[in-house]
Design a protein around this motif. Structure first.
Motif, short mmCIF file in Angstrom:
data_model
loop_
_atom_site.label_atom_id
_atom_site.label_comp_id
_atom_site.label_asym_id
_atom_site.label_seq_id
_atom_site.Cartn_x
_atom_site.Cartn_y
_atom_site.Cartn_z
N PRO A 22 4.94 6.17 -7.64
CA PRO A 22 5.19 4.91 -7.44
C PRO A 22 3.86 4.81 -6.43
CG PRO A 22 7.23 6.02 -7.61
CD PRO A 22 5.64 7.04 -8.34
N VAL A 23 4.26 4.01 -6.55
CA VAL A 23 2.68 3.40 -5.11
C VAL A 23 3.41 2.80 -3.87
CG1 VAL A 23 1.16 1.53 -4.16
CG2 VAL A 23 1.19 2.38 -6.79
N ASP A 24 2.15 3.11 -3.06
CA ASP A 24 3.71 3.57 -1.58
C ASP A 24 3.44 1.29 -1.38
OD1 ASP A 24 4.00 5.74 -0.58
OD2 ASP A 24 1.98 6.08 -0.15
N ALA A 25 4.04 1.67 -0.59
CA ALA A 25 4.15 0.19 -0.06
C ALA A 25 5.32 -0.17 1.14
CB ALA A 25 5.05 -0.84 -1.53
N ALA A 26 4.88 -1.77 1.77
CA ALA A 26 5.97 -1.45 2.88
C ALA A 26 6.15 -3.10 2.99
CB ALA A 26 4.87 -1.02 4.31
N THR A 27 7.37 -3.11 3.66
CA THR A 27 8.22 -4.29 3.50
C THR A 27 8.48 -4.96 5.10
OG1 THR A 27 8.70 -4.93 1.03
CG2 THR A 27 10.14 -6.27 2.98
N LEU A 28 8.35 -6.36 5.24
CA LEU A 28 8.21 -6.66 6.95
C LEU A 28 10.31 -7.58 7.07
CD1 LEU A 28 7.75 -5.66 9.90
CD2 LEU A 28 6.31 -7.81 9.99
N ILE A 29 10.87 -6.98 7.79
CA ILE A 29 12.12 -7.94 8.16
C ILE A 29 11.94 -8.32 9.26
CG2 ILE A 29 14.60 -8.06 8.03
CD1 ILE A 29 14.54 -6.14 5.80
N LEU A 30 11.58 -9.71 9.62
CA LEU A 30 11.60 -9.81 10.44
C LEU A 30 12.72 -10.75 11.17
CD1 LEU A 30 8.04 -11.90 10.58
CD2 LEU A 30 8.27 -10.17 12.14
N ILE A 31 13.25 -10.43 13.07
CA ILE A 31 14.62 -10.85 12.97
C ILE A 31 14.76 -11.40 13.99
CG2 ILE A 31 16.99 -10.15 13.77
CD1 ILE A 31 16.21 -7.29 13.19
N PRO A 59 8.79 -10.42 3.11
CA PRO A 59 7.55 -10.49 2.94
C PRO A 59 6.89 -8.77 2.41
CG PRO A 59 6.88 -11.29 5.05
CD PRO A 59 8.93 -11.17 4.22
N GLY A 60 6.36 -8.32 2.23
CA GLY A 60 5.76 -6.63 1.49
C GLY A 60 4.78 -7.18 0.73
N GLY A 61 4.13 -5.22 0.08
CA GLY A 61 2.83 -5.67 -0.79
C GLY A 61 2.75 -3.93 -0.83
N ARG A 62 1.57 -3.91 -1.69
CA ARG A 62 1.26 -1.98 -2.49
C ARG A 62 0.85 -2.46 -0.32
NH1 ARG A 62 -0.98 -1.47 -7.09
NH2 ARG A 62 0.76 -2.37 -7.57
N VAL A 63 0.24 -0.62 0.00
CA VAL A 63 -1.12 -0.91 1.03
C VAL A 63 -2.46 -0.61 -0.03
CG1 VAL A 63 -1.10 1.74 2.49
CG2 VAL A 63 0.66 0.89 2.02
N ASP A 64 -3.07 -1.01 1.40
CA ASP A 64 -4.79 -1.15 0.46
C ASP A 64 -5.12 -0.51 1.50
OD1 ASP A 64 -4.04 -2.93 -1.27
OD2 ASP A 64 -4.89 -4.96 0.13
N ALA A 65 -6.73 0.08 1.06
CA ALA A 65 -7.21 1.08 1.79
C ALA A 65 -7.68 0.66 3.08
CB ALA A 65 -8.81 1.10 0.60
N ALA A 103 2.53 -3.27 6.48
CA ALA A 103 4.19 -3.96 6.97
C ALA A 103 3.59 -5.08 6.87
CB ALA A 103 4.59 -3.65 7.50
N ILE A 104 1.94 -5.24 8.57
CA ILE A 104 1.54 -6.63 9.75
C ILE A 104 0.99 -7.28 8.71
CG2 ILE A 104 -0.09 -6.85 11.73
CD1 ILE A 104 1.06 -4.55 12.42
N ARG A 105 -0.07 -6.63 8.29
CA ARG A 105 -1.04 -7.56 7.20
C ARG A 105 -0.75 -8.21 6.53
NH1 ARG A 105 -2.13 -6.18 1.97
NH2 ARG A 105 -1.78 -3.92 2.16
N PHE A 161 7.39 1.43 -6.89
CA PHE A 161 7.11 1.18 -5.63
C PHE A 161 7.49 2.40 -4.87
CE2 PHE A 161 6.54 -2.80 -7.32
CZ PHE A 161 4.78 -2.97 -6.94
N ASP A 162 7.04 3.08 -3.84
CA ASP A 162 7.75 3.61 -2.74
C ASP A 162 7.35 3.08 -1.44
OD1 ASP A 162 8.69 5.49 -0.94
OD2 ASP A 162 6.86 7.42 -1.29
N THR A 163 8.18 2.11 -1.21
CA THR A 163 8.85 1.20 -0.33
C THR A 163 9.38 1.44 1.22
OG1 THR A 163 8.49 0.26 -1.42
CG2 THR A 163 9.19 -0.84 0.12
N ARG A 164 8.80 1.08 2.39
CA ARG A 164 9.25 1.66 3.87
C ARG A 164 9.47 0.27 4.18
NH1 ARG A 164 5.36 5.10 1.34
NH2 ARG A 164 6.02 7.38 1.95
N PHE A 165 10.87 0.11 4.28
CA PHE A 165 11.38 -1.04 5.06
C PHE A 165 10.98 -1.05 6.76
CE2 PHE A 165 12.19 -1.19 0.59
CZ PHE A 165 12.99 -2.09 0.42
#
Length: 246
Positions: A22-31, A59-65, A103-105, A161-165
């Motif tokens: 799994p690739v590290d990834a992040a998702t952002l849920i705006l409320i 919105p979300g995707g994999r972590v970049d360097a 997540a912000i990017r 993906f290893d995703t953090r929401f």
């Protein structure tokens, strides 16, 4: 460890692809909580993209360097870092920071909505994917983020993906980049929708599970870093829900 070892429906092992890490990834849920029913921001993916075409997504995707190197307006909260360090595979502190910043990017890249703040001193000039922040005199600000869930795609999938929401209140949006959403973009439409409304029925099953966790959190009062964070992962032929750190 297991929260009744809850099995998440419709997530089963697929065996038509070789094992992929799994690739590290992040998702952002705006409320948006200004109305009587909370609204969340979803985007509709282009019909011609490979992954989940035409689906409503967060919105979300994999972590970049670059996510580990970019300066930030404020460090991630210690409580958020502690939550990100829980679970297995282990997450080092530098990776925790990268996940929050990713997540912000991704949110800014895909929706044009940027979570940033003025720095105390002269803000360094940022380029590439971070240029919208620099143009607005901002640095990414992860201090408003909360971790809602972690989920790892089952083995056998073509993408894992290893995703953090994460979630953040709409009031944390400090800059809007125009022209990001259009007919040829990855996301062709943005909609603020009430939790429980029809557009959310089109979400991916795992995303619906995470949204259900967020809805439960919102029903108990203000968001808190002290709340239990579910961990959706695969074993024994099914996706299970445990609690991080339990």
């Amino acid at each position: 460890m297991s929260e009744a070892a809850g099995v998440v429906k419709e997530e089963k092992e697929a065996d038509h692809h070789p094992y992929r890490r799994p690739v590290d990834a992040a998702t952002l849920i705006l409320i948006d909580r200004t109305g009587p029913i909370p609204k969340v921001l979803v985007g509709k993916r282009h019909d011609k993209v490979v992954f989940m075409p035409g689906k409503f997504v967060f919105p979300g995707g994999r972590v970049d360097a670059s996510d580990n190197r970019v300066p930030v307006a404020a460090p991630i909260p210690k409580e958020l870092e502690a939550n990100l360090l829980k679970g297995s595979p282990k997450t080092p502190p530098s990776r925790a920071r990268s996940l929050a910043v990713a997540a912000i990017r991704e949110a800014c890249e895909e929706t044009g909505l940027c979570l940033g703040a003025k720095s105390d001193g002269a803000a360094p000039k940022l380029d590439g994917v971070w240029k919208p922040f620099s143009d607005a005199g901002l640095l990414p600000d992860p201090s408003s983020l909360f971790l809602i869930a972690r989920a790892i795609t089952p083995p056998g999938r073509v993408r894992r993906f290893d995703t953090r929401f994460f979630t953040a209140d709409a009031s944390a949006i400090t800059h809007h980049v125009q022209g990001v959403i259009h007919a040829d973009a990855e996301l062709v439409e943005l909609v603020w929708v009430e939790i429980g409304s029809k557009p959310l029925a089109d979400l991916h099953n795992m995303t619906k599970n995470v949204l259900g966790e967020l809805e439960k959190r919102l029903a108990t009062g203000p968001l808190s870093h002290d709340a239990a964070v579910p961990f959706f992962h695969f074993y024994g032929g099914r996706m299970h829900k445990d609690v991080l750190g339990a």
